[in-house]
Design an enzyme around this catalytic site. Structure first.
Site, mmCIF file in Angstrom:
data_model
loop_
_atom_site.group_PDB
_atom_site.id
_atom_site.type_symbol
_atom_site.label_atom_id
_atom_site.label_comp_id
_atom_site.label_asym_id
_atom_site.label_seq_id
_atom_site.Cartn_x
_atom_site.Cartn_y
_atom_site.Cartn_z
ATOM 1 N N ASP A 71 0.606 -1.078 0.047
ATOM 2 C CA ASP A 71 -0.332 -0.111 0.645
ATOM 3 C C ASP A 71 0.161 1.255 -0.364
ATOM 4 O O ASP A 71 1.731 0.734 1.010
ATOM 5 C CB ASP A 71 -1.180 0.132 1.490
ATOM 6 C CG ASP A 71 -1.565 0.932 1.118
ATOM 7 O OD1 ASP A 71 -2.786 1.294 0.653
ATOM 8 O OD2 ASP A 71 -1.310 2.403 2.291
ATOM 9 N N ASP A 125 -0.427 -0.092 5.189
ATOM 10 C CA ASP A 125 -1.711 0.547 6.538
ATOM 11 C C ASP A 125 -2.761 1.553 6.459
ATOM 12 O O ASP A 125 -3.127 2.181 6.139
ATOM 13 C CB ASP A 125 0.442 1.434 7.403
ATOM 14 C CG ASP A 125 -0.282 2.485 8.443
ATOM 15 O OD1 ASP A 125 -0.848 1.666 8.857
ATOM 16 O OD2 ASP A 125 0.153 3.610 8.654
ATOM 17 N N ASP A 141 -6.487 -0.702 4.411
ATOM 18 C CA ASP A 141 -6.293 -2.130 4.175
ATOM 19 C C ASP A 141 -6.320 -3.715 4.836
ATOM 20 O O ASP A 141 -5.906 -4.842 4.907
ATOM 21 C CB ASP A 141 -4.729 -2.411 4.996
ATOM 22 C CG ASP A 141 -3.917 -1.196 3.913
ATOM 23 O OD1 ASP A 141 -4.562 -1.153 2.469
ATOM 24 O OD2 ASP A 141 -3.157 0.004 4.176
#
Length: 795
Positions: free
Chosen positions: A492, A688, A692
């Site tokens: 991410d 994070d 997620d």
């Protein structure tokens, strides 16, 4: 610790050995004992309580306007020790009228139950498994977390008592091992036996209580679990040893076996305590996430005043007042006030979003700067926040493929153990009853999973300690096995590869204005705001107090305005503005070519444009090297982001990542990950943020980087709190070393049982030697696992 449960479930899986009809019959016979338990759970029969731990799944083909009676509830489970327990619990739930489906995960200690409100109520199916020794609690029941902490403390005390008594009993038993028969005076020998008997009582009555309770439960339900042969071996050993202590004239009086008993109990409790301790670290994290919403909020009354009410009492159309720092309780539209909202945990957007009058806000996002009034539009499971949580909950109760395979292989084992013990006793009974009894005990002791229970967790805990010293915390030990096979890493972007702040790039100024002066003036205005863009200026400039500014005011979603009391080269005193182009009255003709790919902030005075500042995300210092090392190790690297595709591609180019996708929702991130897995890829997800959660739960291995929210940490297998991305490349190497040690330990444990069981059946392995062999086998796996603490050769 889930690896321990998977590797050991061949010892447990026979819990579920009776037929389905037999189980239903047993449950029916126990219905009279459930009434008291149901009374304590009737609070959850309140329809308004259901939305706190349940949602109504989408029903295909359901006529419009007809309310569904089907609910899906998320509950916490206590009392499970292995994957086989989950099978037994599922059957108990499915035997309850009105329950349509049940999925239980022994690893996450959670269950998902689909039930019909037209047939049953939560109190009925919550109470049903209690006759089997399992306790279900709604995911938001705070009593469940308290009970988990109490269970952890009690397990620690049982382990400590067993360890202390074992050492003392071994001290009293030692003379019998080093002397010849008759060398110890009879009165001294009797005293040593009495002392050992007294010290064994706490182990029997306190440390062994869970084994006896579970064994009695199995007998009542006509099932067989690992605790039954354990309890049987303990009872037989204690009875024979007690008889030899009090009456020395019988065939049973040759020797006592208190040392073998206490040692066996201690090592078995060691494995269980380690498992419970690790599970306790993650239990309740999902509940904390669900409590991200405020418990209560201020709702407007018809007379215009506000009252404090519970969030679950809100209705669509209510007007609520949300204070700064408080989470929005529902999806709605702002009708009064202007503010900024932090939606990073819901959308992946790294920057606070301006939310003026008329703007939509989402449940679970935070109100940052001002009190606002919000008209409620969607509540409960209809909100985006609830949808994200539901995705994560479903992923968390999926059973690992290895656990399902182990369940099928495991079931015959305990029957073999029981049958082998009976055959050994029958074979020797006519010849020597004492030898027959102790041969049966030896079979039960030698096959009890001491080395097997320690083979996996000791290696993985040692490896977890090594990783912890390097800045990586291990949440789920089972992930070390999957980590060794990873071939794809998915990052991410926001908060993972980039930092949670903006960085100042190029500065353009009006003729005659110095960049340093423009930056100092901008910083002086920015220090009056908490907006992340303002903080990038206020924190990045040491000259924030170089200019005297008065009447500074912040305009939500636009910028800051003030009055400059000083004059400087190229700048006159008077009103100044800092913010967006429209707020500062700037157009393209004034500043020249504008780069639309970057965030831009402007500074203007009464004469017009003063300066243009270009901002961009700050990439973590070690992100480039981490990505490069992963690629050199042969791993394919992907990046997903909720930010705009342009911004995502720009960061990916700086990091050397070729596979990138922007404008991602939590659902599309999950779909992308599932597509990779569908192609046979083993995926490590590094993320994070709340959005997620579903992909962290669904990935083969997951890592939460930095100060992740509780949900991300709860669903991740590893945590890197310091954000040391460089550790990602070395983690698979450590995982492969760990699996090598685990295989060695399991091979030793299997070989030990392969040799020990035939010897015990043949009567050539006395109980004390079986206990000693058990201890030595456990010592071997501990010492072998300790090798993981040393750096690998070549480093």
């Amino acid at each position: 610790m889930r690896m321990a449960a998977i590797k050991l479930n061949f010892m447990h899986a026979a819990v579920f050995t009776s037929t389905s009809s037999g189980r239903v019959s047993s449950l029916s016979q126990a219905e009279t004992h459930q009434d008291a338990g149901v009374d304590g759970l009737r609070i959850f029969d309140d329809v308004q309580e259901w939305s706190r731990f349940s949602q109504q799944p989408t029903q295909q083909g359901q006529p419009a306007g007809i309310a569904s009676t089907v609910w899906e509830s998320q509950v916490l489970v206590s009392g499970m020790h292995c994957a086989a327990c989950s099978l037994m619990l599922e059957q108990a739930l499915l035997a309850t009228p009105g329950v349509q489906s049940a999925r239980v995960s022994a690893a996450s200690q959670r269950a998902s139950v689909v039930w019909s409100s037209a047939v049953t109520r939560p109190s009925e199916w919550l109470c049903a498994p209690r006759v089997l020794g399992y306790t279900l609690s709604p995911a938001l029941d705070t009593a469940a977390s308290d009970q988990t902490r109490k269970d952890a403390r009690l397990a620690l005390w049982r382990w400590l008592v067993a360890g202390f008594c074992m050492m003392q009993v071994m001290m009293y038993a030692f003379p019998a091992y080093v002397t010849e028969p008759g060398e110890i005076a009879p009165d001294i020998e009797k005293l040593l036996r009495w002392a050992s008997w007294v010290l064994t009582l706490p182990v029997l009555l306190f440390s062994c209580k869970p084994f006896f309770a579970n064994a009695l439960r199995d007998l009542r339900q006509r099932n067989v679990s690992m605790d039954l042969p354990v309890a049987l071996g303990i009872v037989i050993t204690f009875v024979i040893s007690s008889a030899a202590t009090f009456e020395t004239a019988g065939w049973w009086s040759a020797e006592v076996y208190f040392d073998s008993l206490t040692m066996f109990v201690f090592f078995l409790l060691t494995g269980r305590w380690l498992e419970q301790r690790l599970r306790a670290r993650t239990s309740g994290a999902l509940d904390s996430l669900m409590q991200r919403l405020p418990d209560s909020v201020q709702r407007q009354l018809p007379n215009g005043e506000f009252e404090q009410v519970a969030v679950r009492r809100l209705k669509v159309g209510d007007l609520v007042r949300v204070l700064p720092g408080q989470a929005f309780p529902a999806d709605g539209v702002i009708e009064g006030g202007n503010t900024f909202a932090d939606e990073a945990l819901l959308t992946g957007e790294s920057r606070p979003v301006a939310r003026p009058v008329g703007a939509l806000v989402m449940a679970g996002s935070y109100n940052l700067s001002a009190t606002v009034q919000v008209r409620v539009q969607q509540l409960g499971q209809a909100t985006r926040y609830a949808g994200i949580v539901a995705l994560m909950q479903r992923a968390a109760v999926d059973k690992p493929r290895l656990a399902q395979l182990a369940d099928r292989v495991a079931r015959p084992f305990l029957w073999f153990v029981m049958l082998a013990a009976l055959l050994a006793a029958a074979y020797w009974w006519n010849t020597d009853p004492a030898r027959a009894v102790m041969a049966a005990v030896a079979v039960l002791v030698v096959t009890c999973p001491c080395a097997l229970s320690l083979a996996t967790p000791t290696a993985m805990l040692t490896s977890a300690g090594v990783l912890a010293k390097q800045g990586v915390l291990v949440r789920r030990l089972q992930a070390l096995e999957a980590l060794a096979d990873v071939d794809t890493v998915v990052f991410d972007k926001t908060g993972t590869l980039t930092e949670a702040r903006m960085g100042l790039g190029h500065i353009s100024t009006r003729d005659g204005v110095l960049a340093a002066d423009a930056l100092a003036l901008a910083a002086g205005l920015a220090r009056h705001s908490l907006h992340p863009v303002s903080r990038a200026f206020a924190d990045g400039s040491a000259a924030a107090n170089s200019f005297r500014l008065t009447e500074v005011a912040e305009h939500a979603g636009q910028g800051l305005q003030g009055v400059l009391a000083d004059t400087c080269l190229g700048m006159a005193s008077g009103p100044v503005r800092f913010g967006s182009a429209s707020f500062c009255g700037v157009n393209g003709a004034m500043v020249g070519a504008v780069n639309n790919d970057t965030l831009q902030v402007f500074l203007a005075d009464a004469s017009g444009w003063l300066a243009r500042f270009e901002l961009d995300e700050v990439v973590r210092p070690d992100a480039v090297d981490a990505v490069k090392q992963l690629q050199l190790a042969g791993l394919e690297v992907h990046m997903l982001s909720g930010d705009r595709s342009v911004a995502a591609r720009r960061v990916a180019e700086r990091l050397g990542i070729q596979h990138v996708q922007g404008d991602c929702t939590p659902q599309s991130k999950l779909a992308h990950l599932q597509a990779l897995q569908g192609r046979g890829r083993k995926v490590l997800m590094v993320g994070d943020g709340l959005n997620d959660g579903p992909v962290l739960a669904r990935a083969d291995v997951s890592v939460a980087v930095g100060q992740a929210v509780p949900l991300a940490q709860a669903q991740s297998d590893f945590i890197i709190p310091g954000g040391l991305l460089l550790m990602l490349a070395s983690m698979p190497t450590q995982a492969r070393r760990t699996l090598s040690i685990v295989r060695q330990n399991l091979a030793w444990a299997a070989a030990y049982n392969a040799v020990g069981v035939p010897l015990a059946i043949a009567g050539y392995l006395p109980a004390w030697l079986a206990g000693l062999g058990m201890a030595l086998s456990s010592l071997f796996v501990l010492l072998n696992a300790a090798r993981l603490a040393r750096a690998p050769e070549g480093n």
